[in-house]
Design a protein around this motif. Structure first.
Motif, PDB file in Angstrom:
ATOM      1  N   LEU A 135       0.855  -1.099  -0.021  1.00  0.00           N
ATOM      2  CA  LEU A 135      -0.006  -0.064  -0.023  1.00  0.00           C
ATOM      3  C   LEU A 135       0.737   1.342  -0.074  1.00  0.00           C
ATOM      4  N   VAL A 136       2.072   1.145   0.783  1.00  0.00           N
ATOM      5  CA  VAL A 136       2.808   2.557   0.786  1.00  0.00           C
ATOM      6  C   VAL A 136       3.493   2.724  -0.338  1.00  0.00           C
ATOM      7  N   GLU A 137       3.915   1.508  -1.104  1.00  0.00           N
ATOM      8  CA  GLU A 137       4.655   1.833  -2.339  1.00  0.00           C
ATOM      9  C   GLU A 137       3.583   2.419  -3.428  1.00  0.00           C
ATOM     10  N   LEU A 138       2.397   1.869  -3.389  1.00  0.00           N
ATOM     11  CA  LEU A 138       1.407   2.265  -4.361  1.00  0.00           C
ATOM     12  C   LEU A 138       1.191   3.852  -4.203  1.00  0.00           C
ATOM     13  N   VAL A 139       0.878   4.180  -2.755  1.00  0.00           N
ATOM     14  CA  VAL A 139       0.604   5.671  -2.602  1.00  0.00           C
ATOM     15  C   VAL A 139       1.872   6.471  -2.850  1.00  0.00           C
ATOM     16  N   ARG A 140       2.980   5.774  -2.615  1.00  0.00           N
ATOM     17  CA  ARG A 140       4.459   6.755  -2.848  1.00  0.00           C
ATOM     18  C   ARG A 140       4.447   6.876  -4.357  1.00  0.00           C
ATOM     19  N   ASP A 141       4.148   5.765  -5.364  1.00  0.00           N
ATOM     20  CA  ASP A 141       4.125   5.777  -6.596  1.00  0.00           C
ATOM     21  C   ASP A 141       3.179   6.582  -7.449  1.00  0.00           C
ATOM     22  N   GLY A 142       2.027   7.154  -6.536  1.00  0.00           N
ATOM     23  CA  GLY A 142       1.316   8.053  -7.149  1.00  0.00           C
ATOM     24  C   GLY A 142      -0.095   7.251  -7.688  1.00  0.00           C
ATOM     25  N   ALA A 143      -0.199   5.838  -7.341  1.00  0.00           N
ATOM     26  CA  ALA A 143      -1.258   4.988  -7.964  1.00  0.00           C
ATOM     27  C   ALA A 143      -2.543   5.830  -7.663  1.00  0.00           C
ATOM     28  N   ILE A 144      -2.963   6.489  -6.497  1.00  0.00           N
ATOM     29  CA  ILE A 144      -4.319   7.131  -6.490  1.00  0.00           C
ATOM     30  C   ILE A 144      -4.124   8.642  -6.429  1.00  0.00           C
ATOM     31  N   GLY A 145      -3.118   9.087  -6.585  1.00  0.00           N
ATOM     32  CA  GLY A 145      -2.791  10.648  -6.802  1.00  0.00           C
ATOM     33  C   GLY A 145      -2.389  11.042  -5.379  1.00  0.00           C
ATOM     34  N   GLU A 146      -3.161  12.344  -5.028  1.00  0.00           N
ATOM     35  CA  GLU A 146      -2.808  13.058  -3.760  1.00  0.00           C
ATOM     36  C   GLU A 146      -3.707  12.528  -2.854  1.00  0.00           C
ATOM     37  N   ILE A 147      -3.404  11.930  -1.517  1.00  0.00           N
ATOM     38  CA  ILE A 147      -4.360  11.398  -0.652  1.00  0.00           C
ATOM     39  C   ILE A 147      -5.196  12.600  -0.156  1.00  0.00           C
TER      40      ILE A 147
END
Length: 332
Positions: A135-147
Motif C-alpha cells: 500500500l505504501v509503495e502504491l501511494v508513494r508511486d502516485g497510484a491514487i494521486g494525492e491523498i
C-alpha cells in the motif's frame, strides 16, 4: 547475517502466546527464556512452548546474557517499566502497542534506547505486513494521486465490566490505546503527524473512553475520519481515497490478506498476500524485521521508526485531551 537471534518473552497472556507460536516458525529464531511476575505462569508457558528457562521476575530475564532481544507483551500500563528495565540491562526490545500510556513515557524509552545504543521498536505488526508495505509503495508511486481522505475503524462489542482492565484508568483503559492506536497509526503511516486533531467520545463512569470518533486534519487538505469502540462491533475496515483513485481494505485492515485498488476507467485490481493456510497469525513479519535489524547492527527499524511511534503517541495524547480522559500517570 543469518546468526540465530535469541528471544526472551515478558508476560504470558494471549498476545505473548500468539507471538511465540509465530516466532517459533521463523528460521534463525530461538526463544530461550520467558518471565512473568510469578514463577508458576512462566513455568506453564515455558512448558507449553518448550522454552528452556522460566523466570518469576522481569529482572532475572533482563539480566540473562543469552537473550538478544525481549518481546514485551504486558498490558501497556507496564510497558515503560518492563521495556526500560530491559534497555537498561542492554537487551534489545520489541514493545507491544500502545507503546506506552502517554508521549512522555514514550519519549523516555526512546531517549534511553538512543543513549545506550540499544535496539527498540514498537510492535506495530501492521506496518510490517507485506500488503501494508505494498500500500505504501502504491501511494508513494502516485497510484491514487494525492491523498484526500483516510477512513478506518476498530471496535469490539463488549460489554466489559467495571473490574476489567479496559475500564481502569490506571491501566490505560478505554478503546483508544487498545484499539484506536490502529486507525491512528494507519492514517499516520500515509500522512504523517496531523496538524489538527478533533475528537468526541462516550466515557465510562470510571472516566475512560468507550466509543471515540476522531477527525484528523493536515495542511495538505487531507483528512482522516477514524473511530474505535469497546461497545460496538464495527466493520474494522479501512479506505484511502486520492485524487486519482482509492484503495479499500476489507475487515481486519490491520492484518490484511487482501485489498482492492480502484482507478477510474480501469478494472479493480486485487492484491493478495498469497499465503493462505500457512497456520501463522501474521506476527512473524514484525519478528523477522527485528531479526533483520539486529543482524544488520541497526538500533531502529525503518519500517517502524521511533519518531513515527512518538508522533502517534502525541496524537493519542491530543485525542485524550479533547475528550477529557486522564490517566494517573499523566499527573506524575
Amino acid at each position: 547475517m543469518d546468526r540465530t537471534v535469541r528471544w526472551g518473552i515478558i508476560a504470558t497472556g494471549g498476545i505473548a502466546a500468539t507471538f511465540t507460536a509465530d516466532l517459533q516458525e521463523l528460521p534463525g529464531a530461538e526463544v530461550v527464556a520467558v518471565a512473568s511476575r510469578a514463577l508458576a505462569p512462566a513455568k506453564e508457558f515455558a512448558g507449553r512452548f518448550g522454552i528452556p528457562r522460566a523466570y518469576g521476575s522481569w529482572d532475572e530475564l533482563a539480566a540473562d546474557e543469552d537473550v538478544d532481544v525481549v518481546y514485551v507483551a504486558t498490558p501497556h500500563s507496564a510497558h515503560r517499566a518492563a521495556a526500560g528495565l530491559c534497555l537498561e540491562a542492554g537487551r534489545g526490545v520489541l514493545c507491544e502497542k500502545a507503546f506506552t500510556l502517554n508521549a512522555r513515557e514514550a519519549g523516555e524509552l526512546v531517549g534511553l534506547a538512543r543513549s545506550r545504543g540499544s535496539f527498540l521498536m514498537e510492535a506495530m505488526w501492521m506496518y510490517c505486513n507485506p500488503l501494508v508495505r505494498r500500500l505504501v509503495e502504491l501511494v508513494r508511486d502516485g497510484a491514487i494521486g494525492e491523498i484526500r481522505t483516510v477512513q478506518a475503524d476498530f471496535g469490539l462489542e463488549g460489554p466489559f465490566d467495571a473490574g476489567h482492565r479496559l475500564r481502569d484508568p490506571a491501566q490505560g483503559g478505554g478503546a483508544l490505546l487498545d484499539l484506536g492506536v490502529y486507525p491512528v497509526s494507519f492514517a499516520q503511516l500515509l500522512l504523517g503527524e496531523p496538524d489538527r486533531v478533533a475528537a468526541h467520545a462516550l466515557l465510562s463512569p470510571e472516566g475512560v473512553d468507550l466509543n471515540t470518533g476522531m477527525l484528523l486534519g493536515w495542511d495538505s487538505g487531507a483528512s482522516a475520519l477514524l473511530s474505535c469502540s469497546v461497545t460496538a462491533d464495527t466493520p474494522r475496515t479501512a479506505a484511502v481515497t486520492g485524487t486519482a483513485g482509492r484503495i479499500e481494505f476489507p475487515p481486519g485492515f490491520f492484518y490484511p490478506e487482501r485489498f482492492v485498488l480502484h482507478r477510474a476507467g480501469r478494472e479493480p485490481e486485487e492484491f493478495t498476500l498469497g499465503q493462505a493456510g500457512s497456520g501463522l497469525h501474521g506476527m512473524q513479519y514484525e519478528a523477522a524485521e527485528v531479526m533483520r535489524a539486529l543482524r544488520a547492527g541497526e538500533t531502529e527499524s525503518p519500517l517502524v521508526p521511533l519518531d513515527g511511534t512518538l508522533a502517534v503517541m502525541r496524537t493519542l495524547d491530543a485525542v485524550r485531551d479533547r475528550i477529557g480522559v486522564r490517566y494517573p500517570v499523566d499527573l506524575s
